[in-house]
Design a protein around this motif. Structure first.
Motif, mmCIF file in Angstrom:
data_model
loop_
_atom_site.group_PDB
_atom_site.id
_atom_site.type_symbol
_atom_site.label_atom_id
_atom_site.label_comp_id
_atom_site.label_asym_id
_atom_site.label_seq_id
_atom_site.Cartn_x
_atom_site.Cartn_y
_atom_site.Cartn_z
ATOM 1 N N GLY A 112 35.484 46.387 74.486
ATOM 2 C CA GLY A 112 36.429 46.620 73.392
ATOM 3 C C GLY A 112 37.250 47.879 73.586
ATOM 4 O O GLY A 112 37.212 48.517 74.635
ATOM 5 N N ASP A 113 37.989 48.215 72.547
ATOM 6 C CA ASP A 113 38.933 49.319 72.598
ATOM 7 C C ASP A 113 38.338 50.528 71.868
ATOM 8 O O ASP A 113 37.859 50.391 70.733
ATOM 9 N N GLY A 114 38.393 51.710 72.520
ATOM 10 C CA GLY A 114 37.896 52.925 71.884
ATOM 11 C C GLY A 114 38.586 53.224 70.565
ATOM 12 O O GLY A 114 38.024 53.882 69.689
ATOM 13 N N LEU A 115 39.821 52.735 70.399
ATOM 14 C CA LEU A 115 40.549 52.965 69.140
ATOM 15 C C LEU A 115 39.777 52.367 67.959
ATOM 16 O O LEU A 115 39.784 52.924 66.860
ATOM 17 N N ASP A 116 39.095 51.253 68.197
ATOM 18 C CA ASP A 116 38.295 50.643 67.133
ATOM 19 C C ASP A 116 37.144 51.555 66.719
ATOM 20 O O ASP A 116 36.754 51.596 65.551
ATOM 21 N N PHE A 117 36.634 52.277 67.710
ATOM 22 C CA PHE A 117 35.556 53.223 67.403
ATOM 23 C C PHE A 117 36.074 54.338 66.485
ATOM 24 O O PHE A 117 35.438 54.693 65.500
ATOM 25 N N ILE A 118 37.267 54.870 66.836
ATOM 26 C CA ILE A 118 37.850 55.946 66.020
ATOM 27 C C ILE A 118 38.031 55.467 64.581
ATOM 28 O O ILE A 118 37.683 56.153 63.621
ATOM 29 N N GLN A 119 38.574 54.274 64.463
ATOM 30 C CA GLN A 119 38.823 53.719 63.125
ATOM 31 C C GLN A 119 37.518 53.593 62.328
ATOM 32 O O GLN A 119 37.460 53.972 61.158
ATOM 33 N N ALA A 124 45.535 57.322 69.520
ATOM 34 C CA ALA A 124 44.190 57.818 69.212
ATOM 35 C C ALA A 124 44.252 59.070 68.331
ATOM 36 O O ALA A 124 43.509 59.200 67.364
ATOM 37 N N LEU A 125 45.192 59.979 68.660
ATOM 38 C CA LEU A 125 45.331 61.207 67.866
ATOM 39 C C LEU A 125 45.802 60.870 66.463
ATOM 40 O O LEU A 125 45.349 61.436 65.474
ATOM 41 N N ASP A 126 46.719 59.929 66.401
ATOM 42 C CA ASP A 126 47.273 59.499 65.127
ATOM 43 C C ASP A 126 46.189 58.872 64.241
ATOM 44 O O ASP A 126 46.214 59.003 63.023
ATOM 45 N N MET A 127 45.236 58.199 64.857
ATOM 46 C CA MET A 127 44.166 57.549 64.097
ATOM 47 C C MET A 127 43.064 58.522 63.714
ATOM 48 O O MET A 127 42.129 58.159 63.003
ATOM 49 N N GLY A 128 43.168 59.775 64.228
ATOM 50 C CA GLY A 128 42.186 60.766 63.788
ATOM 51 C C GLY A 128 41.347 61.392 64.881
ATOM 52 O O GLY A 128 40.432 62.160 64.591
ATOM 53 N N ALA A 129 41.637 61.072 66.167
ATOM 54 C CA ALA A 129 40.956 61.802 67.234
ATOM 55 C C ALA A 129 41.411 63.260 67.185
ATOM 56 O O ALA A 129 42.507 63.545 66.700
ATOM 57 N N ASP A 130 40.589 64.179 67.667
ATOM 58 C CA ASP A 130 40.906 65.604 67.556
ATOM 59 C C ASP A 130 41.671 66.134 68.754
ATOM 60 O O ASP A 130 42.497 67.024 68.622
ATOM 61 N N ASP A 131 41.337 65.620 69.931
ATOM 62 C CA ASP A 131 41.911 66.175 71.147
ATOM 63 C C ASP A 131 41.713 65.155 72.262
ATOM 64 O O ASP A 131 41.080 64.122 72.062
ATOM 65 N N TYR A 132 42.242 65.454 73.435
ATOM 66 C CA TYR A 132 42.028 64.544 74.557
ATOM 67 C C TYR A 132 41.844 65.336 75.846
ATOM 68 O O TYR A 132 42.277 66.484 75.962
ATOM 69 N N PRO A 163 34.196 65.306 65.008
ATOM 70 C CA PRO A 163 35.228 65.458 66.034
ATOM 71 C C PRO A 163 35.110 64.422 67.152
ATOM 72 O O PRO A 163 34.016 64.138 67.621
ATOM 73 N N ILE A 164 36.254 63.867 67.539
ATOM 74 C CA ILE A 164 36.304 62.896 68.632
ATOM 75 C C ILE A 164 37.292 63.415 69.674
ATOM 76 O O ILE A 164 38.451 63.673 69.361
ATOM 77 N N VAL A 165 36.818 63.598 70.902
ATOM 78 C CA VAL A 165 37.696 63.981 72.002
ATOM 79 C C VAL A 165 37.828 62.780 72.925
ATOM 80 O O VAL A 165 36.834 62.253 73.418
ATOM 81 N N VAL A 166 39.067 62.339 73.111
ATOM 82 C CA VAL A 166 39.326 61.139 73.899
ATOM 83 C C VAL A 166 39.426 61.508 75.382
ATOM 84 O O VAL A 166 40.026 62.516 75.746
ATOM 85 N N ILE A 167 38.815 60.691 76.218
ATOM 86 C CA ILE A 167 38.941 60.870 77.671
ATOM 87 C C ILE A 167 39.918 59.808 78.157
ATOM 88 O O ILE A 167 39.691 58.617 77.957
ATOM 89 N N SER A 168 41.035 60.266 78.754
ATOM 90 C CA SER A 168 42.026 59.259 79.119
ATOM 91 C C SER A 168 42.547 59.481 80.528
ATOM 92 O O SER A 168 42.431 60.566 81.082
ATOM 93 N N ALA A 169 43.100 58.441 81.088
ATOM 94 C CA ALA A 169 43.680 58.534 82.425
ATOM 95 C C ALA A 169 45.089 59.086 82.313
ATOM 96 O O ALA A 169 45.718 59.015 81.262
#
Ligand code: CA
Length: 228
Positions: free
Chosen positions: A59-66, A91-99, A75-81
């Motif tokens: 699945g999509d990590g965005l669903d986890f944030i939601q 992800a930031l818009d949905m409420g992640a804190d940083d990446y 706090p959620i820090v996204v790991i991205s390519a």
């Protein structure tokens, strides 16, 4: 007691690197390679922070944030390519804190974690505070007074609003859209003028506006108030 960090990442090498690094720095690491297990671990252990990969096998990590944001502000820090700007912004818009963009250094990883945990603490204390402090910047919200190194700074109402919002969320990346919505309301869409306001703010509060210590630019994404 050590703080718990939940790692949700299916790439084995990054997964292991995070595990080893965080354990070495006295965090308790909860590990998952799937969205489903990540949700289960989150619900069961309520970690202090989550490191989240967006592209997971089930699945999509965005669903986890939601899902998390319906519960609390962990706090959620996204790991991205590299190059995944669109999903980062989402992800930031949905409420992640940083990446963190791969590849990242250990120092960078630990700094992001510290800052995000501090942001979380600041937010939970915020209700009683009427004075915001970030390094040598001081904002008296009720009296509308801003000082840097005890020197009084004159700001326009919009500059004050922008600065207060950034300081309140120090350590969190704020996307353009969110800042614009906060200051001008939902329907304003001109990025250009946000840049102008930021430039003016920097001229007023930064010692060297071309090498800012407070308002950092996240290219193509937004701005972040640094408290490191
Ligand atoms: Ca992945």
């Amino acid at each position: 007691m050590n703080e718990k960090i939940l790692v949700i990442e299916d790439d084995s090498s990054i997964h292991n690197l995070l595990d080893i690094t965080l354990t070495h720095h006295d965090y308790d690491v909860l590990k998952s390679k799937t969205l489903k297990e990540g949700v289960a671990l989150f619900t069961l252990h309520r970690p202090a922070l989550v490191l989240l990969d967006l592209g997971l096998p089930d699945g999509d990590g965005l669903d986890f944030i939601q899902m998390v944001r319906t519960i609390d502000a962990t706090p959620i820090v996204v790991i991205s390519a590299r190059g995944q700007d669109k999903s980062k912004i989402q992800a930031l818009d949905m409420g992640a804190d940083d990446y963190l963009t791969k590849p990242f250094s250990t120092g960078e990883l630990l700094a992001r974690i510290r800052v995000s945990l501090r942001h979380q603490q600041r937010m939970s204390n915020l209700t009683e505070e009427s004075i915001l402090k970030v390094k040598e910047l001081e904002i008296d919200i009720e009296k509308h007074i801003v000082k840097v190194q005890d020197e009084l700074i004159k700001l326009t109402p919009i500059e004050f609003k922008l600065l207060t919002h950034l300081a309140r969320h120090a350590g969190k990346v704020l996307v353009h859209r969110e800042l614009i919505k906060e200051v001008w309301g939902e329907f304003y869409q001109e990025n250009h003028s946000l840049r102008v306001f930021m430039a003016n703010l920097r001229r007023k509060i930064e010692r060297d506006p071309s090498n800012p210590q407070y308002i950092l630019t996240e290219i193509g994404i937004g701005y972040k108030m640094s408290d490191e």
